[in-house]
Design a protein around this motif. Structure first.
Motif, PDB file in Angstrom:
ATOM      1  N   THR A   1       3.546   8.052  -5.018  1.00 53.75           N
ATOM      2  CA  THR A   1       3.162   6.960  -4.128  1.00 53.75           C
ATOM      3  C   THR A   1       2.546   7.510  -2.839  1.00 53.75           C
ATOM      4  N   TYR A   2       1.848   6.633  -2.154  1.00 57.24           N
ATOM      5  CA  TYR A   2       1.237   6.998  -0.865  1.00 57.24           C
ATOM      6  C   TYR A   2       2.304   7.489   0.110  1.00 57.24           C
TER       7      TYR A   2
ATOM      8  N   LEU B   1       0.822  -1.212   0.000  1.00 59.20           N
ATOM      9  CA  LEU B   1       0.000   0.000   0.000  1.00 59.20           C
ATOM     10  C   LEU B   1       0.854   1.260   0.000  1.00 59.20           C
TER      11      LEU B   1
ATOM     12  N   ALA C   1       1.482   2.344  -3.495  1.00 60.97           N
ATOM     13  CA  ALA C   1       0.320   2.575  -4.369  1.00 60.97           C
ATOM     14  C   ALA C   1       0.394   3.974  -4.981  1.00 60.97           C
ATOM     15  N   LYS C   2       0.079   4.075  -6.255  1.00 60.05           N
ATOM     16  CA  LYS C   2       0.127   5.357  -6.975  1.00 60.05           C
ATOM     17  C   LYS C   2      -1.186   6.115  -6.792  1.00 60.05           C
TER      18      LYS C   2
ATOM     19  N   GLU D   1      -8.781   5.976  -5.386  1.00 62.83           N
ATOM     20  CA  GLU D   1      -7.650   5.207  -5.918  1.00 62.83           C
ATOM     21  C   GLU D   1      -7.107   4.231  -4.877  1.00 62.83           C
ATOM     22  N   MET D   2      -6.991   4.665  -3.638  1.00 55.49           N
ATOM     23  CA  MET D   2      -6.491   3.776  -2.591  1.00 55.49           C
ATOM     24  C   MET D   2      -7.478   2.652  -2.299  1.00 55.49           C
TER      25      MET D   2
ATOM     26  N   LYS E   1      -9.584   1.306  -4.554  1.00 54.78           N
ATOM     27  CA  LYS E   1      -9.468   0.386  -5.696  1.00 54.78           C
ATOM     28  C   LYS E   1      -8.200  -0.455  -5.579  1.00 54.78           C
ATOM     29  N   PHE E   2      -7.095   0.183  -5.215  1.00 53.92           N
ATOM     30  CA  PHE E   2      -5.835  -0.549  -5.071  1.00 53.92           C
ATOM     31  C   PHE E   2      -5.938  -1.576  -3.946  1.00 53.92           C
ATOM     32  N   SER E   3      -6.576  -1.209  -2.839  1.00 58.01           N
ATOM     33  CA  SER E   3      -6.718  -2.123  -1.698  1.00 58.01           C
ATOM     34  C   SER E   3      -7.570  -3.333  -2.064  1.00 58.01           C
TER      35      SER E   3
ATOM     36  N   ASP F   1      -8.142  -4.603  -5.146  1.00 60.66           N
ATOM     37  CA  ASP F   1      -7.404  -5.443  -6.097  1.00 60.66           C
ATOM     38  C   ASP F   1      -6.295  -6.225  -5.403  1.00 60.66           C
ATOM     39  N   LEU F   2      -5.570  -5.551  -4.505  1.00 54.78           N
ATOM     40  CA  LEU F   2      -4.477  -6.226  -3.801  1.00 54.78           C
ATOM     41  C   LEU F   2      -5.012  -7.310  -2.876  1.00 54.78           C
TER      42      LEU F   2
END
Length: 364
Positions: free
Chosen positions: A124-125, A109, A112-113, A214-215, A217-219, A221-222
């Motif tokens: 990145t975060y 995380l 994450a972009k 965005e965070m 969605k990234f979370s 998917d991850l």
């Protein structure tokens, strides 16, 4: 005198009498309430904006009889049976929050972009909170009050020295900087499983709407990727092993095939018993490697089907959407709370002060 002294200062007052006491000092109520209203306005203005994005999905745990029957039919066409093959265990939704708290998950995380309104390119975060983010007044006050004991202990102990150690398999190192980011991530990311309905909801809170989306969605998917990799780990390992053995036996089969073909080309008319014996030996060797090669080819396809069967499927119920309203308490609600607090505090102040005033007069 002693009888009057034993009585409470408010014993002879009725409810209407207490209301009269408050009414006579209503100016105090106005002043104190107005002070709290001003404090509420200040708090509402200086409170940092926070936006929370949400996504909900259903992990398809296990397989339905219909899908198993379809897979079994496909396998039977390939010449083998899947009844003896056991897949890896399912990951229940109740374990998803544990996965989100793992060090490897939180390290991912940090990389994450995200897109910041003030910048043209994504960062990145970790870069955002190290280089760009500036805490608001309320966060600074909280940091220097609630976090003051920890700062004092850290100052007494001194800054932790950087230790260079050899990498050890199975041990993950976390720096002091990463640990501070992890504590923030734990308050921003919420993974809420609903075991009754079998759904999982993910919330992520950030200072800007796009960053929050965005965070989130990234979370999601991850999290799904981690669950899939955990579930198909055994099946993929079996597939890799089978493919390696298949490649070895394929080369041996091709060598035996080439030797048999070359021998037949050199010996068109077989008359001697020695030549016939060599031909039989080459054919037997060819048939042996052919049988092994064919069986391993079936096992490779079987292992591929097992990986596909064990790959967990996720159905998105609520996709990530850009949040519009702030997730923290609204300014109007803060104002109402402070107004009620001011009014209540003024009433208590008036009654307490009147109590001690009457107590003093009673004792004289």
């Amino acid at each position: 005198m002693s009888e009057n002294a034993s009585k409470s200062p408010f014993e002879e007052l009725t409810l209407s009498g207490l209301a009269t006491v408050v009414w006579n000092r209503r100016k105090v109520v106005y002043q104190v309430t107005l002070l709290f209203v001003v404090l509420g306005v200040v708090v509402a203005l200086v409170s940092p904006k926070r936006f929370s994005a949400t996504s909900t999905f259903i992990p398809q745990v296990g397989e339905s009889p219909s899908s198993q029957g379809a897979l079994g039919g496909l396998a039977s066409l390939a010449g083998f049976n899947l009844s003896g093959v056991s897949g890896s265990s399912d990951v229940p939704p109740a374990l998803y929050p544990k996965i989100a708290l793992s060090v490897s998950f939180q390290k991912a995380l940090l990389n994450a972009k995200i897109h910041v309104d003030a910048l043209d390119s994504a960062i990145t975060y970790q870069e955002y909170y190290d280089e760009i983010y500036s805490p608001g007044v309320m966060e600074s006050v909280k940091d220097y009050t609630v976090g003051l004991p920890g700062k004092l202990v850290k100052a007494l102990k001194g800054e932790p020295k950087e230790v260079i150690v050899q990498e050890i398999t199975g041990i993950v190192r976390v720096s002091q900087e990463e640990y501070s980011h992890f504590k923030r991530l734990n308050s921003q990311l919420k993974v809420l499983p609903n075991e009754k309905d079998g759904i999982v909801t993910v919330h992520f809170e950030m200072p800007e709407p796009l960053m929050a989306a965005e965070m989130t969605k990234f979370s999601v998917d991850l999290l799904q990727e981690e669950v899939i990799q955990f579930k198909i780990k055994n099946a993929k390992e079996q597939l890799r092993f089978t493919e390696e053995r298949f490649s070895e036996r394929k080369k041996e089969f091709e060598d035996a095939q080439m030797k048999l073909a070359n021998f037949k080309d050199r010996n068109q008319n077989l008359n001697s018993a020695y030549a016939l014996s060599q031909l039989q030996q080459l054919e037997a060797n060819y048939n042996f490697y052919f049988d092994v090669y064919t069986e391993l080819a079936k096992q490779v396809e079987q292992a591929k089907l097992q990986v596909a069967k064990d790959t967990q499927v996720f159905s998105i119920l609520q996709p990530v959407t850009l949040p519009i309203e702030k997730s923290n308490i609204r300014g109007s609600f803060v104002l109402i709370i402070f107004t009620m607090m001011g009014f209540s505090f003024s009433i208590v102040y008036i009654l307490v002060s009147e109590y001690f005033k009457r107590l003093k007069l009673q004792s004289q």
